[in-house]
Structure formats: C-alpha cells, structure tokens
Scaffold this active site. Structure first.
Site, PDB file in Angstrom:
ATOM      1  N   GLU A   1      -4.972   1.624   2.567  1.00  0.00           N
ATOM      2  CA  GLU A   1      -4.656   0.763   3.193  1.00  0.00           C
ATOM      3  C   GLU A   1      -4.917   1.094   5.260  1.00  0.00           C
ATOM      4  O   GLU A   1      -5.773   0.462   6.022  1.00  0.00           O
ATOM      5  CB  GLU A   1      -3.469   0.183   3.510  1.00  0.00           C
ATOM      6  CG  GLU A   1      -3.699  -1.704   4.490  1.00  0.00           C
ATOM      7  CD  GLU A   1      -3.170  -1.205   5.632  1.00  0.00           C
ATOM      8  OE1 GLU A   1      -3.457  -2.506   6.590  1.00  0.00           O
ATOM      9  OE2 GLU A   1      -2.406  -0.808   5.879  1.00  0.00           O
ATOM     10  N   GLU A   2      -4.733   2.274   5.465  1.00  0.00           N
ATOM     11  CA  GLU A   2      -4.225   2.761   6.831  1.00  0.00           C
ATOM     12  C   GLU A   2      -5.722   2.540   7.424  1.00  0.00           C
ATOM     13  O   GLU A   2      -5.652   3.206   8.460  1.00  0.00           O
ATOM     14  CB  GLU A   2      -3.401   3.558   6.946  1.00  0.00           C
ATOM     15  CG  GLU A   2      -1.943   3.678   6.815  1.00  0.00           C
ATOM     16  CD  GLU A   2      -1.402   2.843   6.926  1.00  0.00           C
ATOM     17  OE1 GLU A   2      -2.145   1.703   8.235  1.00  0.00           O
ATOM     18  OE2 GLU A   2      -0.312   1.941   7.022  1.00  0.00           O
TER      19      GLU A   2
ATOM     20  N   ASP B   1       1.688 -10.285   0.863  1.00  0.00           N
ATOM     21  CA  ASP B   1       1.217  -8.956   1.299  1.00  0.00           C
ATOM     22  C   ASP B   1       2.059  -9.011   3.051  1.00  0.00           C
ATOM     23  O   ASP B   1       2.630  -9.324   2.882  1.00  0.00           O
ATOM     24  CB  ASP B   1      -0.285  -8.390   1.678  1.00  0.00           C
ATOM     25  CG  ASP B   1      -0.830  -6.965   1.735  1.00  0.00           C
ATOM     26  OD1 ASP B   1       0.036  -6.124   1.690  1.00  0.00           O
ATOM     27  OD2 ASP B   1      -2.320  -7.012   2.803  1.00  0.00           O
TER      28      ASP B   1
ATOM     29  N   ASP C   1       0.052   4.716   0.529  1.00  0.00           N
ATOM     30  CA  ASP C   1      -0.847   5.079   2.341  1.00  0.00           C
ATOM     31  C   ASP C   1       0.504   5.539   2.972  1.00  0.00           C
ATOM     32  O   ASP C   1       0.569   3.479   3.217  1.00  0.00           O
ATOM     33  CB  ASP C   1      -2.258   5.326   2.106  1.00  0.00           C
ATOM     34  CG  ASP C   1      -2.549   4.212   2.256  1.00  0.00           C
ATOM     35  OD1 ASP C   1      -1.698   3.043   2.150  1.00  0.00           O
ATOM     36  OD2 ASP C   1      -3.516   4.057   3.595  1.00  0.00           O
TER      37      ASP C   1
ATOM     38  N   HIS D   1       0.250  -1.293   0.336  1.00  0.00           N
ATOM     39  CA  HIS D   1       0.107   0.238   0.376  1.00  0.00           C
ATOM     40  C   HIS D   1       0.629   1.195   0.295  1.00  0.00           C
ATOM     41  O   HIS D   1       1.723   1.338   0.245  1.00  0.00           O
ATOM     42  CB  HIS D   1      -0.731   0.084   1.162  1.00  0.00           C
ATOM     43  CG  HIS D   1      -0.235   0.099   2.658  1.00  0.00           C
ATOM     44  ND1 HIS D   1      -0.238   1.040   3.023  1.00  0.00           N
ATOM     45  CD2 HIS D   1       0.181  -0.996   3.132  1.00  0.00           C
ATOM     46  CE1 HIS D   1       0.292   1.128   4.194  1.00  0.00           C
ATOM     47  NE2 HIS D   1       0.478  -0.108   4.267  1.00  0.00           N
TER      48      HIS D   1
HETATM   49  C1  LIG Z   1       6.625 -16.140  19.239  1.00  0.00           C
HETATM   50  C2  LIG Z   1       6.494 -15.124  18.669  1.00  0.00           C
HETATM   51  C3  LIG Z   1       5.618 -14.049  17.828  1.00  0.00           C
HETATM   52  C4  LIG Z   1       6.644 -12.262  17.762  1.00  0.00           C
HETATM   53  C5  LIG Z   1       5.151 -11.955  17.040  1.00  0.00           C
HETATM   54  C6  LIG Z   1       5.440 -10.473  16.179  1.00  0.00           C
HETATM   55  C7  LIG Z   1       4.457  -9.976  16.503  1.00  0.00           C
HETATM   56  C8  LIG Z   1       4.775  -8.744  15.083  1.00  0.00           C
HETATM   57  C9  LIG Z   1       4.472  -9.275  13.685  1.00  0.00           C
HETATM   58  C10 LIG Z   1       4.539  -7.978  13.214  1.00  0.00           C
HETATM   59  C11 LIG Z   1       3.122  -7.615  12.215  1.00  0.00           C
HETATM   60  C12 LIG Z   1       3.358  -6.023  11.687  1.00  0.00           C
HETATM   61  C13 LIG Z   1       1.761  -5.954  10.730  1.00  0.00           C
HETATM   62  C14 LIG Z   1       2.513  -4.756  10.701  1.00  0.00           C
HETATM   63  C15 LIG Z   1       0.318  -4.189   9.396  1.00  0.00           C
HETATM   64  C16 LIG Z   1       0.520  -3.229  10.614  1.00  0.00           C
HETATM   65  C17 LIG Z   1      -0.670  -2.834   9.184  1.00  0.00           C
HETATM   66  C18 LIG Z   1      -2.382  -2.147  10.024  1.00  0.00           C
HETATM   67  O1  LIG Z   1      -2.230  -0.952  10.701  1.00  0.00           O
HETATM   68  N1  LIG Z   1      -3.545  -1.840   9.464  1.00  0.00           N
HETATM   69  C19 LIG Z   1      -3.961  -2.009  10.524  1.00  0.00           C
HETATM   70  C20 LIG Z   1      -5.141  -1.683   8.763  1.00  0.00           C
HETATM   71  C21 LIG Z   1      -6.845  -0.753   9.460  1.00  0.00           C
HETATM   72  C22 LIG Z   1      -7.931  -1.850  10.453  1.00  0.00           C
HETATM   73  C23 LIG Z   1      -8.965  -1.204   9.915  1.00  0.00           C
HETATM   74  C24 LIG Z   1      -9.501   0.426  10.134  1.00  0.00           C
HETATM   75  C25 LIG Z   1      -7.956   0.920   9.485  1.00  0.00           C
HETATM   76  C26 LIG Z   1      -7.176   0.653   9.997  1.00  0.00           C
HETATM   77  C27 LIG Z   1      -4.948  -1.803  11.439  1.00  0.00           C
HETATM   78  O2  LIG Z   1      -5.258  -1.167  12.158  1.00  0.00           O
HETATM   79  O3  LIG Z   1      -4.993  -2.839  11.459  1.00  0.00           O
HETATM   80 ZN   LIG Z   2       0.715  -1.392   6.831  1.00  0.00          ZN
HETATM   81 ZN   LIG Z   3       0.050   1.273   8.602  1.00  0.00          ZN
END
Ligand SMILES: CCCCCCCCCCCCCCCCCC(=O)N[C@@H](Cc1ccccc1)C(=O)O
Ligand SMILES: [Zn+2]
Ligand SMILES: [Zn+2]
Length: 456
Positions: free
Chosen positions: A166-167, A193, A102, A100
C-alpha cells in the site's frame, strides 16, 4: 457444518470480554508484528524476507483462522493475503475489511525507542506500523481468532484483504486482489479501510472528539517539471540557468496555492454538522455558512491539516540537478505532488499549474495521476455507513458525532471502486494532531487501551 438457529443466535451475542492471559497474548502479538520490518522502500522495492516472515507469523499467531473449514485463505501477489469467511446465509452480500502489512521506512535517529522494537513503555506500544497499519491487520485477525475460539459463525460472509505494498501504491497487492475478485464476479456490500479516525483536538476551540468516517479520498498528480538549457563552464555563467529557472517555477507554485474549493466539498457539510456543538458565537457563524463561508474558509487555511481538507495541495517532493560544482547543468528536474480536492479534476489542476508557472521553458511530464475518488453514501439508507456508525457508538458510547469526511491521503481501497459503491475509511482510534504527525514520522505509537478497543 453450520450450527442450529439457536446456536447461531448465541454465537451472534458473543461478549467482547477477554481473560488476562488473552489480553497479554493479544498485545504481545502486536509487538511481534511490529518487530518484523515489512518496509516498502519504493515501487517494486520491498523487504521480501520480512514479508515472507510476516506470512508465517500470522499463521502461528492465529491458528484458528488458518484451520477453520469455512475460511479460505489465499496468498495473492506473493505476499498479500485474502481471507474469505463463508457466512451461513449466502443470500447476503459480503462485506470486506482492508488493512496493509507494509510500512514506510524508519531509521533509529529521531525516535525515542527503536522503530522496529515494538517496545511497551508508559502504556504505549511503540514502533513503525502501530498506527499505520499493523494495528488494523492484527486487530482484524485477532478479533476473528477470538470469535472463532468462541464458536462464532457469521451469518453474512466477509472478506479480509491484507495488502503488502500500500505504501508504494498497491499495484502488486490490492490491485491484484481486486482483479481476482472482479474475475470471480464478486460484489461487495461495503468496504472498511484505514483513512479516518476519532479526531481529538483537530479543530481550534473545539475540544469534543468526533468520528470522521472518510467517504471519499483526494485525487493525486505527480508532475515532473523539467528545464533544459545549454551546459557550460561555471566561470562564465549565463544570466539564467536550468536550476534557477526551475527553482523560480517551483517557488511560484509554492507561493500560489491552488484556489480553495472547499465551498463545494464535504468539509462544509462536516462543519454544519458540528455547528451546534460550538459555543457562541462560533455556533451562529457555522449555522450561517451561506454568509460566513468566505471568513470560515480563510480561517481554516491557517491550519495546515484543515488547509489540506479545503483545497488541492501542492508539495514539492523531489529536486534534482547538477553533476559537478564547476559545470552549468543542462537539465534540472523537480517533482511536485498535488492532492486533488474532490471539487476539482486532474485536467483543471494541470491547467491552473501551467498558468501559475507561466514559463514556456518549463516542460511538464505527468508521471501519474488519478481523479478524486467517488463519494460513498452516508445517508440513513447506507447500510455500511450506518453499521459502522452504530458499531463505533456501541464501543465508544461517549462519541455522539459521527460525520462523513474526506481522506487527505490515499488508501488501498481506491483499487476496489469497481466492486462496491460503499467505501468507508475509518480506524476506531482516538487521534490527536501529534499522533497524526507520527504517521510516516517519528515516534509512532498506540496505547494498549486503544489497541484493545480496536479488537472489540
Ligand atoms: C474538520 C476537521 C477535520 C480534521 C481533519 C483531520 C484529518 C486527519 C485524517 C488523517 C487521515 C490519515 C490517513 C492515513 C492514511 C495514509 C495512507 C497513505 O499514506 N497512503 C499513501 C498511498 C500512496 C499513494 C500513491 C503512491 C504511493 C503511496 C499516500 O501517499 O497517500
Ligand atoms: Zn496506511
Ligand atoms: Zn502510510
């Protein structure tokens, strides 16, 4: 025109070696992308000037992508981009890469360098979007550009979908692209993704980096709690006010986490896969989770990221009440964001929440909700997962653990569940806990080396 079989064979073995000029041009292209403030402020509130500029920017930065005859480029929802790269073998189902363009807002305060400067310092490119998610946008297009310059023609068709909102939930970008593809009857072999990383130092006492490919993501509820009381003069207050009642309700929610359901989710499998990498006695404990699970899950809860993997989380994100200092307000409202563990449903969480609040004066309004996403296959037969695993291990030979996991946040990929059963969320970048905090936080940055690896 497609090349002969021999030419195709040669093309399929294009080495990922870059000249010094190419390497400089590539990182400069990322810096330029960071300098365009494509901020999503709220639903329907975008920096449309920046989004339009970004469209022009990628056209200029990646000329081969836009002039190649077997690549179709479409703008969807005004600012999102869909590329269809026609492969030479139409019998193969296409795959799709998502990213994305944005970013979330960032003000200068709290940053070591201005967030939209794209400055390079100490081997890092700094700025909003360097990890989330212009790194992917630019790496995908850059890799394609370089391959095209080297006369690459893919056998399998693929699509690239770059959303612009996306945000703020993806309603104008990913959702519209998905609808367009569904209307065309497109079926997708698998999708890649954002939403997983090479995790480095996330598990206490476990120093070995491992790749977590997220095969699902948590569901979500935005719940508004509202209390209405009779307004009045603050000089003679009632025993309880709308603010006091609501504050007590949200405090109960914060103090009473939704029960840990990780015993039924992918986290247990992930830990079992890691078990033999730990030294004694943790290896024994993790190899015998049938016995030690209550202990392990209690220990995990102490770490806020592990806790997010283990249960449905409760976050109070908005609180509004009061109009004047000497008026008892009639209405108080709070918004709570729940991220639903894959072993629970929206309905189950709502029931639990009502029981925790246990006050009839509190009204509940579901603002939005969706269930946890389906779990994509990660077995030996799962082509997308296995391809991703092999590719990442060839770029990062030092990584010998690739494990399926759950994304704790949501991504644009959730809008594509009707097109494929294989959705994999993974960015080939080493991520440490402090990097995780920089996503949507201060001082987001990517090392030049990490960005180079992403394009390979
Ligand atoms: C066993 C050990 C495991 C350790 C786990 C560590 C996890 C770290 C993973 C990090 C993942 C980060 C993912 C980043 C993506 C963020 C996407 C995001 O912020 N999306 C928004 C989308 C959204 C949804 C609904 C309304 C507005 C926006 C979100 O808020 O989810
Ligand atoms: Zn993102
Ligand atoms: Zn994000």
């Amino acid at each position: 025109k497609y090349p002969s079989g021999k030419e195709r064979q040669r093309a399929s073995r294009i080495p990922s070696q870059f000249s010094q000029e190419e390497r400089v041009a590539m990182k400069e292209a990322l810096k330029g992308a960071i300098q365009i403030p494509t901020v999503s402020f709220g639903p329907g509130e975008f920096n449309t000037t920046a989004l339009a500029e970004f469209g022009k920017y990628v056209r200029k930065a990646f000329p081969a992508v836009f002039k190649t005859s077997f690549i179709q480029h479409e703008v969807v929802g005004e600012y999102s981009h869909l590329f269809t790269i026609q492969g030479s073998d139409p019998s193969l189902q296409p795959y799709m890469l998502l990213a994305h363009i944005d970013v979330v807002p960032a003000s200068d305060q709290g940053w070591e360098v201005p967030p939209f400067s794209g400055l390079e310092r100490d081997g890092f490119i700094h700025g909003r979007g360097t990890l989330d998610n212009k790194n992917s946008v630019m790496a995908i297009l850059q890799a394609l550009e370089l391959l095209l310059v080297r006369k690459y023609i893919p056998r399998r068709s693929f699509l690239i979908a770059l959303g612009h909102d996306e945000e703020v939930s993806g309603a104008n970008g990913a959702q519209k692209i998905s609808a367009l593809l569904q209307a065309r009857g497109t079926q997708i072999a698998f999708i890649v993704d954002e939403g997983g990383f090479i995790l480095d130092n996330f598990i206490p006492n476990f120093k070995k980096p491992f790749a977590m490919v997220s095969v699902s993501e948590k569901g979500s509820i935005n719940l508004m709690l509202q209390v209405n009381m009779t307004p009045g003069h603050s000089s003679a207050p009632p025993k309880e006010t709308s603010i006091g009642i609501l504050a007590a309700a949200v405090s109960r929610l914060e103090q009473t986490p939704v029960p840990n359901t990780s015993g039924n989710g992918p986290l247990k499998k992930l830990l079992q896969q890691l078990a033999n990498e730990f030294s004694f006695p943790t290896n024994i404990v993790l190899n015998n989770l049938w016995l030690f699970w209550p202990l392990v899950s209690r220990l995990m809860e102490r770490n806020y990221i592990m806790n997010a993997l283990a249960r449905t989380t409760t976050a109070i994100t908005m609180f509004n009440a009061g109009v004047k200092e000497n008026v008892i307000p009639s209405v108080a409202q709070a918004t709570v964001n729940f991220r639903i563990h894959p072993a629970q449903t929206v309905q189950e969480v709502l029931e639990l929440v009502k029981n925790i609040v246990a006050d009839d004066r509190v009204q509940f309004h579901v603002l939005s909700a969706f269930e946890p996403l389906p779990v994509s296959p990660s077995d030996d037969q799962a082509m997308g997962y296995q391809l991703l695993r092999q590719t990442l291990q060839s770029v990062f030979p030092e990584i010998n653990i690739v494990a399926p996991g759950t994304c704790i946040a949501n991504t644009d990929s959730r809008h594509y569940v009707n097109l494929t059963t294989g959705i994999y969320r993974f960015n080939p970048i080493y991520l440490q806990p402090q990097d995780f905090r920089s996503i949507h936080g201060f001082n987001e940055k990517i090392s030049v080396q990490a960005y180079e690896n992403q394009r390979r």
